[in-house]
Design an enzyme around this catalytic site. Structure first.
Site, short mmCIF file in Angstrom:
data_model
loop_
_atom_site.label_atom_id
_atom_site.label_comp_id
_atom_site.label_asym_id
_atom_site.label_seq_id
_atom_site.Cartn_x
_atom_site.Cartn_y
_atom_site.Cartn_z
N PRO A 1 0.82 -1.21 0.00
CA PRO A 1 0.00 0.00 0.00
C PRO A 1 0.86 1.26 0.00
O PRO A 1 1.72 1.44 0.86
CB PRO A 1 -0.81 -0.13 1.30
CG PRO A 1 -0.84 -1.60 1.59
CD PRO A 1 0.49 -2.11 1.11
N GLU A 2 0.63 2.11 -0.99
CA GLU A 2 1.32 3.39 -1.09
C GLU A 2 0.28 4.49 -0.94
O GLU A 2 -0.86 4.21 -0.55
CB GLU A 2 2.09 3.47 -2.41
CG GLU A 2 3.12 2.34 -2.56
CD GLU A 2 3.89 2.37 -3.87
OE1 GLU A 2 4.07 3.47 -4.43
OE2 GLU A 2 4.33 1.30 -4.33
N ARG B 1 0.99 -10.92 5.92
CA ARG B 1 2.42 -11.09 6.18
C ARG B 1 2.87 -10.50 7.52
O ARG B 1 4.04 -10.52 7.85
CB ARG B 1 3.23 -10.48 5.03
CG ARG B 1 2.93 -11.14 3.69
CD ARG B 1 3.80 -10.64 2.58
NE ARG B 1 5.20 -11.01 2.76
CZ ARG B 1 6.18 -10.69 1.92
NH1 ARG B 1 5.90 -9.99 0.81
NH2 ARG B 1 7.41 -11.07 2.15
N ARG C 1 22.09 15.84 -3.88
CA ARG C 1 21.96 14.41 -3.59
C ARG C 1 22.50 13.60 -4.78
O ARG C 1 22.01 13.74 -5.90
CB ARG C 1 20.51 14.02 -3.32
CG ARG C 1 19.95 14.63 -2.04
CD ARG C 1 18.47 14.31 -1.90
NE ARG C 1 17.89 14.85 -0.70
CZ ARG C 1 17.68 14.17 0.43
NH1 ARG C 1 18.02 12.88 0.48
NH2 ARG C 1 17.14 14.74 1.47
N LYS D 1 2.09 7.26 4.03
CA LYS D 1 1.48 5.94 4.02
C LYS D 1 0.83 5.59 5.37
O LYS D 1 0.47 4.43 5.60
CB LYS D 1 2.53 4.87 3.69
CG LYS D 1 3.25 5.08 2.37
CD LYS D 1 4.31 4.02 2.17
CE LYS D 1 5.19 4.30 0.97
NZ LYS D 1 6.25 3.28 0.81
N ARG E 1 16.18 -2.71 -4.86
CA ARG E 1 14.75 -2.65 -5.19
C ARG E 1 14.56 -2.86 -6.68
O ARG E 1 15.24 -2.24 -7.50
CB ARG E 1 14.17 -1.29 -4.78
CG ARG E 1 14.32 -0.97 -3.31
CD ARG E 1 13.60 -1.97 -2.41
NE ARG E 1 12.17 -1.99 -2.64
CZ ARG E 1 11.32 -1.16 -2.03
NH1 ARG E 1 11.75 -0.26 -1.16
NH2 ARG E 1 10.02 -1.24 -2.28
#
Length: 270
Positions: A2-3, A113, A152, A60, A258
């Site tokens: 879920p985002e 989970r 960055r 979130k 990722r």
């Protein structure tokens, strides 16, 4: 996982289900590690008898202010969802926690989970600290994004997953935003020019807004049991499907561990 759109969908579902104004009885917590703060016993005692005064979202996280100046904070983890059902209805599989309501219904936390989390705090920032701007708020501007990226050197995919940069983005919508903006996931954040920063900002807003709208339509069409997971993004997440822009083959690479789906033609490396 879920985002932001999925969590906002959950918030809207709970609002439409009438959670605000309802009072909890003592919750049934079956997996103690879900409760991060305070202890499980203190959590149960602190929630019991409290009325839900509002329901908010931060990135979130779902935040429910209670009527005693405490905040119930929920994170759905990787596969979590919330449903409000009549207490007599057979629970769906994998209900880990049950929050009885004063009208004969229950809020059921489904978490296959067991990666979800719960907090009961006097200040919700204890769970949501170090969060970046909300990408669907007017305060999230191109200038704000450019400032966050400046200096960055990390890959763009990693930067977008950093909740201190932009709140609410995860693996799926980070891939979608990079695809829509034509930016390779391994590009260094400080390598973007002004035009690319504008394109990325627009893509983030577009990807999230489109998904929020898709969930709203699904809630309306399938109420009272709307879906908790849709696939509204445009970048395929399989090499068996062609790129919708150029019909080329999409590819998956790993960026700092990722999985990252992209189109090598539409998102060239530099």
């Amino acid at each position: 996982m879920p985002e932001l759109p999925e969590v906002e969908n959950t918030r809207q579902y709970l609002l439409r289900s009438g959670l605000v104004g309802r009072r909890f009885s003592a919750p049934d917590i079956t997996w103690s590690k879900t409760v991060r703060e305070p202890s499980v016993g203190e959590f149960i005692e602190g929630v019991a008898g409290r009325r839900v005064a509002d329901l908010r979202r931060r990135g979130k996280y779902l935040i429910a202010p209670l009527d005693d100046e405490q905040f119930l904070v929920l994170h759905l983890g990787m596969t979590g969802s919330l449903r409000i059902h009549d207490a007599r209805r057979e629970p769906p599989p994998m209900v880990r926690h049950t929050f009885p309501l004063d009208d004969g219904r229950e809020m059921r936390f489904i978490d296959p989970r067991k990666f979800g989390h719960l907090w009961l705090l006097p200040d919700p920032s204890g769970a949501t600290r170090k969060m970046g701007p909300e990408p669907l708020e007017p305060t999230f501007t191109v200038a704000v994004l450019a400032e966050l990226l400046a200096g960055r050197k990390a890959p763009m995919k990693a930067i977008l997953l950093d909740q201190s940069v932009v709140a609410g983005l995860g693996n799926l919508y980070a891939d979608e935003a990079l695809f829509l903006s034509g930016i390779h996931p391994e590009r260094a954040a400080n390598d973007l020019n002004d035009d690319e920063a504008r394109a990325l900002h627009a893509a983030i807003v577009q990807a999230l807004s489109r998904s929020v709208a898709a969930y709203a339509a699904a809630r309306e069409a399938e109420w009272p049991d709307p879906p908790v997971a849709l696939s509204p993004w445009s970048i395929p997440r399989s090499s068996d499907e062609p790129c919708p822009k150029c019909s080329g083959t999409v590819a998956m690479i790993r960026v700092r561990g990722r999985s990252s789906w992209h189109c090598p033609e539409c998102q060239p490396a530099r």
